[in-house]
Design a protein around this motif. Sequence first.
Motif, PDB file in Angstrom:
ATOM      1  N   VAL A   6       1.157  -1.419  -0.223  1.00  0.00           N
ATOM      2  CA  VAL A   6      -0.166   0.137   0.042  1.00  0.00           C
ATOM      3  C   VAL A   6       0.801   1.142   0.649  1.00  0.00           C
ATOM      4  O   VAL A   6       1.822   1.760   1.246  1.00  0.00           O
ATOM      5  N   PHE A   7       0.617   2.142  -0.675  1.00  0.00           N
ATOM      6  CA  PHE A   7       1.096   3.194  -1.375  1.00  0.00           C
ATOM      7  C   PHE A   7       0.571   4.602  -0.294  1.00  0.00           C
ATOM      8  O   PHE A   7      -0.113   4.740  -0.903  1.00  0.00           O
ATOM      9  N   VAL A   8       1.002   5.170   0.623  1.00  0.00           N
ATOM     10  CA  VAL A   8       0.306   6.400   1.055  1.00  0.00           C
ATOM     11  C   VAL A   8       0.997   7.813   0.639  1.00  0.00           C
ATOM     12  O   VAL A   8       2.441   7.552   0.291  1.00  0.00           O
ATOM     13  N   ILE A   9       0.707   8.378  -0.154  1.00  0.00           N
ATOM     14  CA  ILE A   9       1.129   9.814  -0.838  1.00  0.00           C
ATOM     15  C   ILE A   9       0.468  10.684   0.087  1.00  0.00           C
ATOM     16  O   ILE A   9      -1.175  10.851   0.170  1.00  0.00           O
ATOM     17  N   ASP A  10       0.946  11.538   0.261  1.00  0.00           N
ATOM     18  CA  ASP A  10       0.535  12.559   1.655  1.00  0.00           C
ATOM     19  C   ASP A  10       1.734  13.856   1.757  1.00  0.00           C
ATOM     20  O   ASP A  10       2.572  13.119   2.786  1.00  0.00           O
ATOM     21  N   ASP A  11       1.373  15.451   1.842  1.00  0.00           N
ATOM     22  CA  ASP A  11       2.815  15.533   1.649  1.00  0.00           C
ATOM     23  C   ASP A  11       2.415  16.023   3.823  1.00  0.00           C
ATOM     24  O   ASP A  11       3.867  16.779   4.228  1.00  0.00           O
ATOM     25  N   ASP A  12       1.321  16.081   4.445  1.00  0.00           N
ATOM     26  CA  ASP A  12       1.367  16.791   5.990  1.00  0.00           C
ATOM     27  C   ASP A  12       2.074  14.683   5.881  1.00  0.00           C
ATOM     28  O   ASP A  12       1.314  14.152   6.267  1.00  0.00           O
ATOM     29  N   GLN A  13       2.974  15.964   6.912  1.00  0.00           N
ATOM     30  CA  GLN A  13       4.016  13.990   7.120  1.00  0.00           C
ATOM     31  C   GLN A  13       3.150  13.587   8.690  1.00  0.00           C
ATOM     32  O   GLN A  13       3.377  12.138   8.539  1.00  0.00           O
ATOM     33  N   ASP A  54      -4.011  11.601  -1.411  1.00  0.00           N
ATOM     34  CA  ASP A  54      -4.701  12.822  -0.896  1.00  0.00           C
ATOM     35  C   ASP A  54      -4.869  13.677  -1.956  1.00  0.00           C
ATOM     36  O   ASP A  54      -4.225  13.229  -2.709  1.00  0.00           O
ATOM     37  N   LEU A  55      -5.511  14.632  -2.159  1.00  0.00           N
ATOM     38  CA  LEU A  55      -5.764  15.865  -3.224  1.00  0.00           C
ATOM     39  C   LEU A  55      -4.830  17.183  -3.007  1.00  0.00           C
ATOM     40  O   LEU A  55      -4.094  17.260  -4.331  1.00  0.00           O
ATOM     41  N   ARG A  56      -4.940  17.423  -1.961  1.00  0.00           N
ATOM     42  CA  ARG A  56      -4.886  19.545  -2.101  1.00  0.00           C
ATOM     43  C   ARG A  56      -3.117  19.084  -2.041  1.00  0.00           C
ATOM     44  O   ARG A  56      -2.415  18.965  -0.979  1.00  0.00           O
ATOM     45  N   MET A  57      -1.755  18.559  -3.068  1.00  0.00           N
ATOM     46  CA  MET A  57      -0.850  19.163  -2.873  1.00  0.00           C
ATOM     47  C   MET A  57       0.101  19.175  -3.800  1.00  0.00           C
ATOM     48  O   MET A  57      -0.210  19.947  -4.694  1.00  0.00           O
ATOM     49  N   GLY A  84      -9.385  16.819   3.168  1.00  0.00           N
ATOM     50  CA  GLY A  84     -10.015  17.617   4.120  1.00  0.00           C
ATOM     51  C   GLY A  84     -11.055  18.268   3.166  1.00  0.00           C
ATOM     52  O   GLY A  84     -11.599  18.943   3.738  1.00  0.00           O
ATOM     53  N   HIS A  85     -11.035  18.503   2.161  1.00  0.00           N
ATOM     54  CA  HIS A  85     -11.900  19.562   1.132  1.00  0.00           C
ATOM     55  C   HIS A  85     -12.709  18.850   0.198  1.00  0.00           C
ATOM     56  O   HIS A  85     -12.814  18.479  -1.296  1.00  0.00           O
ATOM     57  N   ALA A  86     -13.613  17.682   0.618  1.00  0.00           N
ATOM     58  CA  ALA A  86     -14.529  17.417   0.016  1.00  0.00           C
ATOM     59  C   ALA A  86     -15.885  17.851  -0.514  1.00  0.00           C
ATOM     60  O   ALA A  86     -16.046  18.413   0.823  1.00  0.00           O
ATOM     61  N   ASP A  87     -15.869  17.409  -1.557  1.00  0.00           N
ATOM     62  CA  ASP A  87     -17.544  18.257  -1.897  1.00  0.00           C
ATOM     63  C   ASP A  87     -17.874  17.118  -2.794  1.00  0.00           C
ATOM     64  O   ASP A  87     -17.625  16.110  -3.193  1.00  0.00           O
ATOM     65  N   VAL A  88     -19.466  16.751  -3.106  1.00  0.00           N
ATOM     66  CA  VAL A  88     -19.658  16.074  -3.510  1.00  0.00           C
ATOM     67  C   VAL A  88     -19.968  16.264  -5.213  1.00  0.00           C
ATOM     68  O   VAL A  88     -19.272  14.805  -5.127  1.00  0.00           O
TER      69      VAL A  88
END
Length: 203
Positions: A6-13, A54-57, A84-88
């Motif tokens: 599983v590869f986790v990609i997120d700029d929030d360490q 994550d989406l926002r990176m 953290g920025h979800a919308d339908v």
Amino acid sequence: MTDHSVFVIDDDQAMRDSLLMLLRGEGIRARGFASAMQFLEQLPDDKSACVITDLRMPQIEGSELIQRLKALKGEAWPVIVITGHADVPLAVQLMKAGVVDFIEKPFDPNRILEAVRGCLSALARQGVESEAREQTAARLASLTPRERQVFDALIDGKSNKEIALALDISPRTVEIFRAKVMQKMQAQSLSMLVRLGLSVADA
């Protein structure tokens, strides 16, 4: 321990480390990346894997990464989105793009584990099915040209008499070839032989 990474990609360490700890604590092989750019530059060579992004990176956003992975890996690398920025509308758009799950931050750890296990189970099934198709294709390749003709005719639903007429051989000879085909294809019944033929045709 799962066979897939599983590869986790997120700029929030902190978030990335938390996810890695959660997954590894469940015996799941997990590796983290600080950005989509880093991930693409160091793209692992796994045949199939699960990706959490994550989406926002910075530089490359998650939505672009998803499109690139779809083009590069197709369904072999299912993607789970956390944001953290979800919308339908965005959620619908991503699901149409092939994302298997869309999880809003903050999230329940069990929710992530459930999504990851679902991904890994699907990959395991795909692996088993792929291996079975490869074995069937290898058996098919072992047939002689005449045996292949009989096999194709059987898959088309033709009777021994129809096959004999089409190939200009006797029904008894068809029976002999049919027995050889069943043996080489390791099929215990005609219905199993048909299923094997269809599995290769659908691949």
